[in-house]
Design a protein around this motif. Structure first.
Motif, PDB file in Angstrom:
ATOM      1  N   PRO A 413       0.809  -1.222   0.000  1.00 33.83           N
ATOM      2  CA  PRO A 413       0.000   0.000   0.000  1.00 33.83           C
ATOM      3  C   PRO A 413       0.840   1.267   0.000  1.00 33.83           C
ATOM      4  N   HIS A 414       2.139   1.176  -0.110  1.00 35.98           N
ATOM      5  CA  HIS A 414       2.950   2.381  -0.077  1.00 35.98           C
ATOM      6  C   HIS A 414       4.273   2.131  -0.768  1.00 35.98           C
ATOM      7  N   GLY A 415       5.115   3.148  -0.839  1.00 34.74           N
ATOM      8  CA  GLY A 415       6.462   2.939  -1.338  1.00 34.74           C
ATOM      9  C   GLY A 415       6.794   3.752  -2.563  1.00 34.74           C
ATOM     10  N   GLY A 416       5.792   4.283  -3.251  1.00 34.50           N
ATOM     11  CA  GLY A 416       6.076   5.117  -4.412  1.00 34.50           C
ATOM     12  C   GLY A 416       6.879   4.378  -5.457  1.00 34.50           C
ATOM     13  N   ILE A 417       7.802   5.106  -6.063  1.00 37.80           N
ATOM     14  CA  ILE A 417       8.563   4.570  -7.183  1.00 37.80           C
ATOM     15  C   ILE A 417       9.437   3.403  -6.742  1.00 37.80           C
ATOM     16  N   PHE A 418       9.711   3.340  -5.419  1.00 37.70           N
ATOM     17  CA  PHE A 418      10.657   2.339  -4.945  1.00 37.70           C
ATOM     18  C   PHE A 418      10.084   0.924  -4.993  1.00 37.70           C
ATOM     19  N   VAL A 419       8.747   0.791  -4.909  1.00 37.23           N
ATOM     20  CA  VAL A 419       8.203  -0.570  -5.026  1.00 37.23           C
ATOM     21  C   VAL A 419       8.205  -1.038  -6.479  1.00 37.23           C
ATOM     22  N   LEU A 420       8.279  -0.102  -7.411  1.00 39.36           N
ATOM     23  CA  LEU A 420       8.309  -0.514  -8.818  1.00 39.36           C
ATOM     24  C   LEU A 420       9.556  -1.355  -9.078  1.00 39.36           C
ATOM     25  N   ALA A 421      10.600  -1.095  -8.276  1.00 35.55           N
ATOM     26  CA  ALA A 421      11.866  -1.800  -8.487  1.00 35.55           C
ATOM     27  C   ALA A 421      11.819  -3.210  -7.922  1.00 35.55           C
ATOM     28  N   ILE A 422      10.836  -3.482  -7.037  1.00 37.03           N
ATOM     29  CA  ILE A 422      10.758  -4.816  -6.438  1.00 37.03           C
ATOM     30  C   ILE A 422       9.975  -5.720  -7.387  1.00 37.03           C
ATOM     31  N   PRO A 423      10.582  -6.803  -7.838  1.00 36.02           N
ATOM     32  CA  PRO A 423       9.901  -7.646  -8.820  1.00 36.02           C
ATOM     33  C   PRO A 423       8.572  -8.160  -8.267  1.00 36.02           C
ATOM     34  N   HIS A 424       7.562  -8.134  -9.050  1.00 33.03           N
ATOM     35  CA  HIS A 424       6.238  -8.691  -8.743  1.00 33.03           C
ATOM     36  C   HIS A 424       5.432  -7.912  -7.716  1.00 33.03           C
ATOM     37  N   ALA A 425       5.987  -6.843  -7.150  1.00 34.75           N
ATOM     38  CA  ALA A 425       5.167  -6.030  -6.247  1.00 34.75           C
ATOM     39  C   ALA A 425       4.099  -5.335  -7.088  1.00 34.75           C
ATOM     40  N   VAL A 426       4.483  -4.958  -8.305  1.00 33.20           N
ATOM     41  CA  VAL A 426       3.535  -4.359  -9.227  1.00 33.20           C
ATOM     42  C   VAL A 426       3.497  -5.218 -10.484  1.00 33.20           C
ATOM     43  N   SER A 427       2.315  -5.497 -10.966  1.00 33.60           N
ATOM     44  CA  SER A 427       2.245  -6.196 -12.241  1.00 33.60           C
ATOM     45  C   SER A 427       2.131  -5.144 -13.346  1.00 33.60           C
ATOM     46  N   ASN A 428       2.472  -5.541 -14.537  1.00 26.83           N
ATOM     47  CA  ASN A 428       2.443  -4.622 -15.690  1.00 26.83           C
ATOM     48  C   ASN A 428       3.208  -3.335 -15.391  1.00 26.83           C
ATOM     49  N   VAL A 429       4.409  -3.532 -14.855  1.00 27.00           N
ATOM     50  CA  VAL A 429       5.107  -2.390 -14.280  1.00 27.00           C
ATOM     51  C   VAL A 429       5.413  -1.288 -15.304  1.00 27.00           C
ATOM     52  N   LEU A 430       5.698  -1.673 -16.546  1.00 26.02           N
ATOM     53  CA  LEU A 430       6.041  -0.647 -17.536  1.00 26.02           C
ATOM     54  C   LEU A 430       4.831   0.212 -17.884  1.00 26.02           C
ATOM     55  N   LEU A 431       3.699  -0.447 -18.116  1.00 27.61           N
ATOM     56  CA  LEU A 431       2.484   0.316 -18.416  1.00 27.61           C
ATOM     57  C   LEU A 431       2.081   1.162 -17.215  1.00 27.61           C
ATOM     58  N   TYR A 432       2.322   0.616 -16.011  1.00 26.80           N
ATOM     59  CA  TYR A 432       2.012   1.341 -14.790  1.00 26.80           C
ATOM     60  C   TYR A 432       2.831   2.629 -14.716  1.00 26.80           C
TER      61      TYR A 432
END
Lengths: 454, 149
Positions: A413-432
């Motif tokens: 639920p938090h972390g900003g741009i830094f969670v984007l760097a964690i694999p699988h925390a966000v799906s479809n990371v590029l489109l996101y």
């Protein structure tokens, strides 16, 4: 218009305090700069500076032969001089004060202040709810990221018993996430009734989880537990020698019993039906409907930048994580990042529409934006709400809608741009990331279009 | 500021020939005595000198504001002197003094009215025009008028 403040003081305070004050005022008048001077002389403190004035000031001049409490000026540029300097060379001090740059830390402290002020203004149910949410968030962060780690071994890897992936899922999914709703309910009740509220709240939240009433049930359980515990605390009168039993025995026992029975026989099923319906609707959501939800959540995130409307959207999305619905969380975080990011970009694209101070502030807003601190937009919005708030709402709404459209899912639920760097925390990371970038650009262009040249 | 109750024609010296600080204080205190502000001259002068010993009241720009609070004072009073020849006053800016305001305050004066008068006077003294007008005024009435503005 830059506003200045000054403090003049000396231990005897017969004449020089006032001479310095007059000299500064005269110099400021000649330069047509608004200046207020607080004098601390033998007569006492006169013309005392208020917190609002300090907040609005560009810089503060202290001309003193004694210690002046500087803590209240924290985050503001302060120029120190002797009384003699102020008397002899007041115009120079005024020029120095005007030349001060608002530092980045100044901007961040402004944001901090806005946040604390908001917190102090919170009251009633909203405050209790936010207390519960704030205790829940660390669990969601830890759980969400550990689940993401488990996915490193493959999305289905946790199904293999005894594997590290399974262990990670056990920690994040079946433990940390399982505690979310109980802790939410427990700390809502704790905020209402203090310690005696915690036990019935935790138990009520646990029951909300196990009966499938989810986070909505948890919120209800928390309020029920808190108000029941508080009612019992105030209503039950015992002889003094038995009074000690009340907080450890009588209230937890009775309140937990009542809340538990209510959850199972009264509240559980209807709330479960609502949750199931909502979950089904959200899971099946696609295309236009998904975009509409993202649009709404996004606009809410930007509307009051960390205020109750923003928190409503945020709490909704965070609560859904407990029901394994991750898309609204992604939309909400993305939309919460674009307001400060967009304003930062705006100061870069059209530097001439902004003062040097605002351009500095823009950099700080950029840092706050990538960290998902929507409050970073507040100082800009406070200075020019009519142009800034609609612009950031449009940007955030577009980002929210795109994030939903792209099916981006966020497990933390938090972390900003830094969670984007964690694999699988966000799906479809590029489109996101693209959704965030588009909202940022839209915000910046709109703000600059609306802003007149300053 | 309302100084009319404090300053009288007899406490205004438009051309005082004082040899030094001590002489100047003594001569001005005498006028406050004549005006009926002071009852015990030595006690008041002692209070003023003690205040000077604690820190010069030469505030710069050729101005000094000696003052004393003493049981030798019956009612608050203000005296003004323009000096024929500037004298040393250990001023903060090191310059000799040619304009002197002296204040007398009773020991049991309630409140801090005199401090407010000094504060207001100090503010006025920061303005060149005010000092020039003090230098140029040719009558006691004009001085009172100037202070009154």
């Amino acid at each position: 218009m830059k506003k200045l403040l000054a403090v003049t003081a000396c231990p005897t305070g017969i004449a020089h305090t006032y001479m310095a004050a007059e000299a500064l005022q005269k110099a400021a008048q000649d330069k047509q700069v608004p200046l207020k001077v607080e004098t601390r002389g033998a007569v006492g403190v006169e013309n005392e500076l208020t917190e609002e004035e300090i907040g609005a000031a560009h810089a503060i001049i202290i001309a003193a032969a004694t210690d002046v409490d500087e803590a209240r000026f924290q985050g503001k540029p302060v120029i120190k001089a002797s009384l003699a300097e102020a008397i002899k060379d007041a115009p120079k001090l005024i020029d120095q004060a005007l030349a001060q740059q608002a530092s980045e830390s100044d901007y961040i402290s402004q944001v901090e202040k806005a946040k604390t002020e908001r917190k102090a203004r919170q009251s009633g149910p909203y405050k209790h709810l936010m207390n519960g949410v704030s205790f829940m968030i660390p669990l969601v962060v830890a759980g969400g990221l550990i689940i993401a780690l488990s996915f490193l071994f493959g999305i289905e890897a946790f199904k293999e018993e005894g594997s590290l992936a399974a262990a990670l899922m056990q920690i994040g999914g079946s433990s940390a996430f399982a505690l979310m709703v109980p802790v939410l309910a427990g700390y809502i009740a704790y905020s209402i009734a203090d310690k005696p509220g915690l036990a019935p709240g935790l138990v009520g939240g646990m029951l909300a989880s196990s009966t499938g009433a989810g986070f909505l049930g948890g919120i209800l359980a928390g309020f029920l537990a808190g108000y029941i515990a508080r009612f019992l605390r105030d209503a039950i009168r015992l002889p003094r020698n038995l009074e000690g039993l009340k907080p450890v025995l009588i209230i937890p026992f009775l309140a937990t019993l009542v809340v538990g029975l209510l959850m199972i026989y009264v509240i559980g099923s209807p709330v479960k039906a609502v949750m199931d319906g909502m979950t089904a609707w959200l899971t099946g959501l696609s295309g236009t409907n998904a975009m509409l939800l993202g649009l709404l959540l996004g606009a809410m995130m930007a509307f009051d930048m960390g205020g109750p409307v923003n928190k409503a959207a945020y709490t909704f999305a965070t609560g859904l994580l407990a029901s394994n619905i991750f898309e609204p969380m992604a939309a909400v975080m993305a939309a919460g990042m674009t307001p400060p990011l967009g304003l930062w970009l705006a100061t870069l694209l059209a530097p001439r529409k902004y003062t040097a101070e605002e351009r500095e502030a823009g950099k700080a807003a950029g840092v706050l934006g990538i960290s998902f601190i929507t409050e970073g937009a507040i100082p800009f919005a406070a200075a020019d709400p009519i142009r800034v708030i609609p612009s950031i709402m449009v940007g955030s709404a577009v980002t929210g809608a795109l994030s939903m459209l792209f099916g981006a899912a966020l497990r933390a639920p938090h972390g900003g741009i830094f969670v984007l760097a964690i694999p699988h925390a966000v799906s479809n990371v590029l489109l996101y990331a693209l959704a965030i970038a588009i909202g940022t650009v839209i915000t910046a262009l709109l703000v600059n279009l609306l802003k007149k040249k300053s | 500021m309302d100084v009319s109750s404090l300053i009288k024609d007899e406490t205004i010296l438009l051309s005082l020939a004082a040899v030094d600080k001590k002489d100047c204080i003594g001569r001005m205190a005498e006028r406050l005595l004549q005006a009926g502000c002071i009852t015990d001259l030595p006690a008041y002068v002692q209070a003023v000198e003690e205040r000077e010993a604690a820190g010069s009241t030469g505030i710069g720009f050729g101005v000094a504001i000696p003052h004393g609070k003493s049981s030798g004072v019956k009612r608050p009073g203000l005296a003004f002197a323009r000096l024929r020849e500037p004298i040393e006053w250990d001023s903060l800016d090191g310059q000799p003094v040619s304009l002197v305001f002296m204040i007398a305050v009773p020991e049991h004066q309630a409140g801090n009215e005199h401090l407010q008068i000094l504060a207001a006077l100090s503010r006025k003294l920061m303005h060149d025009e005010f000092r020039q007008q003090l230098q140029a005024s040719d009558s006691a009435t004009a001085i009172v008028q100037l202070l009154h503005e």
